[in-house]
Write an enzyme that holds these catalytic residues in place. Structure first.
Site, mmCIF file in Angstrom:
data_model
loop_
_atom_site.group_PDB
_atom_site.id
_atom_site.type_symbol
_atom_site.label_atom_id
_atom_site.label_comp_id
_atom_site.label_asym_id
_atom_site.label_seq_id
_atom_site.Cartn_x
_atom_site.Cartn_y
_atom_site.Cartn_z
ATOM 1 N N SER A 109 0.580 -1.384 -0.036
ATOM 2 C CA SER A 109 0.141 0.069 0.038
ATOM 3 C C SER A 109 0.776 1.522 -0.422
ATOM 4 O O SER A 109 1.532 1.355 1.044
ATOM 5 C CB SER A 109 -0.859 0.044 1.345
ATOM 6 O OG SER A 109 -1.650 0.779 0.972
ATOM 7 N N HIS B 287 -1.533 -1.241 -4.480
ATOM 8 C CA HIS B 287 -2.387 -1.555 -3.562
ATOM 9 C C HIS B 287 -2.277 0.366 -3.665
ATOM 10 O O HIS B 287 -1.759 0.952 -3.185
ATOM 11 C CB HIS B 287 -2.158 -2.146 -1.990
ATOM 12 C CG HIS B 287 -3.665 -2.042 -1.596
ATOM 13 N ND1 HIS B 287 -5.202 -2.577 -1.861
ATOM 14 C CD2 HIS B 287 -3.953 -1.046 -0.690
ATOM 15 C CE1 HIS B 287 -5.640 -2.494 -1.178
ATOM 16 N NE2 HIS B 287 -5.897 -1.141 -0.328
ATOM 17 N N ASP C 50 -4.527 3.483 -2.175
ATOM 18 C CA ASP C 50 -5.958 4.049 -1.373
ATOM 19 C C ASP C 50 -7.159 5.273 -1.738
ATOM 20 O O ASP C 50 -6.347 6.266 -1.409
ATOM 21 C CB ASP C 50 -5.625 3.467 0.167
ATOM 22 C CG ASP C 50 -5.127 2.328 0.813
ATOM 23 O OD1 ASP C 50 -6.025 1.312 0.557
ATOM 24 O OD2 ASP C 50 -4.488 1.506 1.435
ATOM 25 N N MET D 166 -9.069 7.506 -1.127
ATOM 26 C CA MET D 166 -10.447 8.073 0.128
ATOM 27 C C MET D 166 -10.890 9.242 0.212
ATOM 28 O O MET D 166 -10.240 10.164 -0.689
ATOM 29 C CB MET D 166 -9.589 8.543 0.910
ATOM 30 C CG MET D 166 -8.617 6.999 1.333
ATOM 31 S SD MET D 166 -8.356 6.630 3.354
ATOM 32 C CE MET D 166 -7.008 5.737 3.030
ATOM 33 N N HIS E 54 -8.191 0.750 -4.509
ATOM 34 C CA HIS E 54 -9.201 0.196 -3.549
ATOM 35 C C HIS E 54 -10.025 1.571 -3.312
ATOM 36 O O HIS E 54 -9.529 2.595 -2.632
ATOM 37 C CB HIS E 54 -8.391 -0.180 -1.761
ATOM 38 C CG HIS E 54 -9.535 -0.150 -1.065
ATOM 39 N ND1 HIS E 54 -8.586 -0.251 0.376
ATOM 40 C CD2 HIS E 54 -10.623 -0.286 -0.567
ATOM 41 C CE1 HIS E 54 -9.410 -0.540 1.680
ATOM 42 N NE2 HIS E 54 -10.953 -0.529 0.557
ATOM 43 N N MET F 247 -12.038 3.899 -1.464
ATOM 44 C CA MET F 247 -12.902 4.570 0.206
ATOM 45 C C MET F 247 -13.735 5.162 -0.377
ATOM 46 O O MET F 247 -14.232 6.486 0.050
ATOM 47 C CB MET F 247 -12.025 4.437 1.179
ATOM 48 C CG MET F 247 -11.987 2.644 1.256
ATOM 49 S SD MET F 247 -10.341 2.574 2.356
ATOM 50 C CE MET F 247 -9.057 3.190 0.764
ATOM 51 N N MET G 39 -11.902 -6.380 5.074
ATOM 52 C CA MET G 39 -10.964 -5.142 6.013
ATOM 53 C C MET G 39 -10.703 -5.875 7.275
ATOM 54 O O MET G 39 -11.871 -6.164 8.352
ATOM 55 C CB MET G 39 -12.000 -3.887 6.285
ATOM 56 C CG MET G 39 -12.322 -3.185 5.050
ATOM 57 S SD MET G 39 -10.615 -2.591 4.201
ATOM 58 C CE MET G 39 -9.412 -1.650 5.228
ATOM 59 N N ASP H 180 -7.218 -6.174 4.108
ATOM 60 C CA ASP H 180 -6.069 -5.026 4.778
ATOM 61 C C ASP H 180 -6.246 -4.904 5.978
ATOM 62 O O ASP H 180 -7.638 -4.325 6.267
ATOM 63 C CB ASP H 180 -6.925 -4.133 3.090
ATOM 64 C CG ASP H 180 -6.449 -2.596 3.315
ATOM 65 O OD1 ASP H 180 -5.048 -2.453 3.538
ATOM 66 O OD2 ASP H 180 -6.984 -2.001 2.622
HETATM 67 C C1 DX5 Z 1 -6.729 1.601 5.318
HETATM 68 C C2 DX5 Z 1 -6.222 0.682 3.933
HETATM 69 C C3 DX5 Z 1 -5.181 0.075 4.054
HETATM 70 C C4 DX5 Z 1 -4.318 0.824 4.680
HETATM 71 C C5 DX5 Z 1 -2.676 -0.225 5.152
HETATM 72 O O1 DX5 Z 1 -8.279 2.058 5.342
HETATM 73 O O2 DX5 Z 1 -7.488 0.491 3.228
HETATM 74 O O3 DX5 Z 1 -4.616 -0.398 3.499
HETATM 75 O O4 DX5 Z 1 -3.374 1.630 3.750
HETATM 76 O O5 DX5 Z 1 -2.133 -0.194 6.397
HETATM 77 P P1 DX5 Z 1 -1.129 -0.403 6.929
HETATM 78 O O6 DX5 Z 1 -0.970 -2.327 6.480
HETATM 79 O O7 DX5 Z 1 -0.717 0.142 7.401
HETATM 80 O O8 DX5 Z 1 -2.482 -1.207 7.628
HETATM 81 ZN ZN ZN Z 2 -6.634 -0.572 0.741
#
Ligand code: DX5
Ligand code: ZN
Length: 224
Positions: free
Chosen positions: A7, A32, A34, A36, A65, A67, A136, A174
């Site tokens: 990630s 990956h 993320d 948001m 991913h 969100m 998750m 994740d």
């Molecule tokens: C959280 C993300 C994850 C995050 C994981 O909302 O979806 O992908 O980056 O980070 P770690 O591995 O630090 O928990």
């Molecule tokens: Zn993620």
């Protein structure tokens, strides 16, 4: 096959190209990303322009991913920017079947994500449509959170469902997946392992990724 989806949320954003190269050299095989929006989750990160900027830096698949609320509105942009896999949250999709089809229509692999409080059973109808399911293991929004062990029976339940239904989607996990938790995640049935804070650390990224994968693959060879 056990894969590390690193990630980039935990990477140094000023040196993303170098960070991706380091994690790849150490054995990471999926990037990956993320995404948001500050609404679905209480944080803001990247949009399609960042995906587009990363695309020429790597030949690895980009696992986006999302969100975000109303993902249908942005799926075409993420696909055009170069996303290979697009994962949407069950909680954000009132017309999930349509959304997964939309992803496939735009040439990306569809995936669905569930938050820790969403029952695995709710996915049954869409399992034949997805490339992977993302479970998750933290409440989404931030990297570096503590792993929730309650996800483990959920991973096992999903792996059993996959077997019962004769399907072959992959299982991604994740959040808080790190050196001390990855073995239990693999033994429960996950094969796409997202890790951010356990991998990216100045001067230690390659060693972290190598150790992480070694632990994960050792766990995969142990039957429990
Ligand atoms: C959280 C993300 C994850 C995050 C994981 O909302 O979806 O992908 O980056 O980070 P770690 O591995 O630090 O928990
Ligand atoms: Zn993620």
């Amino acid at each position: 096959m056990i894969e590390l989806a690193f990630s980039i949320l935990s990477a140094d954003f000023a040196h993303l190209a170098d960070e991706i190269a380091l994690a790849t050299r150490a054995g990471g095989t999926i990037v990956h990303v993320d995404v948001m929006d500050g609404h679905f989750v209480p944080n803001i990160t990247f949009g399609p322009p960042v995906v587009k900027a990363i695309r020429p830096l790597t030949s690895l698949p980009l696992d986006c991913h999302l969100m975000i609320e109303n993902p249908d509105k942005f799926i075409p942009d993420f696909a055009a920017a170069g996303a290979d896999m697009i994962a949407v949250h069950w909680e954000a999709c009132p017309h999930l079947n349509r959304t997964l089809q939309l992803i496939a229509d735009h040439g990306a692999k569809p995936a669905v994500v569930i938050n820790p409080a969403t029952p695995v059973d709710f996915l049954v109808e869409v399992l034949p449509l997805v490339h992977h399911v993302l479970i998750m293991s933290v409440n989404p929004g931030f990297g570096g959170q503590k792993f929730l062990p309650a996800c483990l029976p959920r991973i096992r339940q999903l792996a059993q469902l996959r077997k019962d239904l004769g399907l072959n989607f992959r299982i991604e996990v994740d959040g808080g997946v790190a050196h001390d938790t990855v073995a239990s995640v693999v033994q429960a049935g996950a094969d796409m392992l997202v890790a951010g804070s356990a991998i990216f650390s100045p001067g230690k990224t390659e060693a972290n990724a190598v150790d992480f994968l070694r632990t994960a693959r050792a766990a995969a060879s142990v039957t429990v």
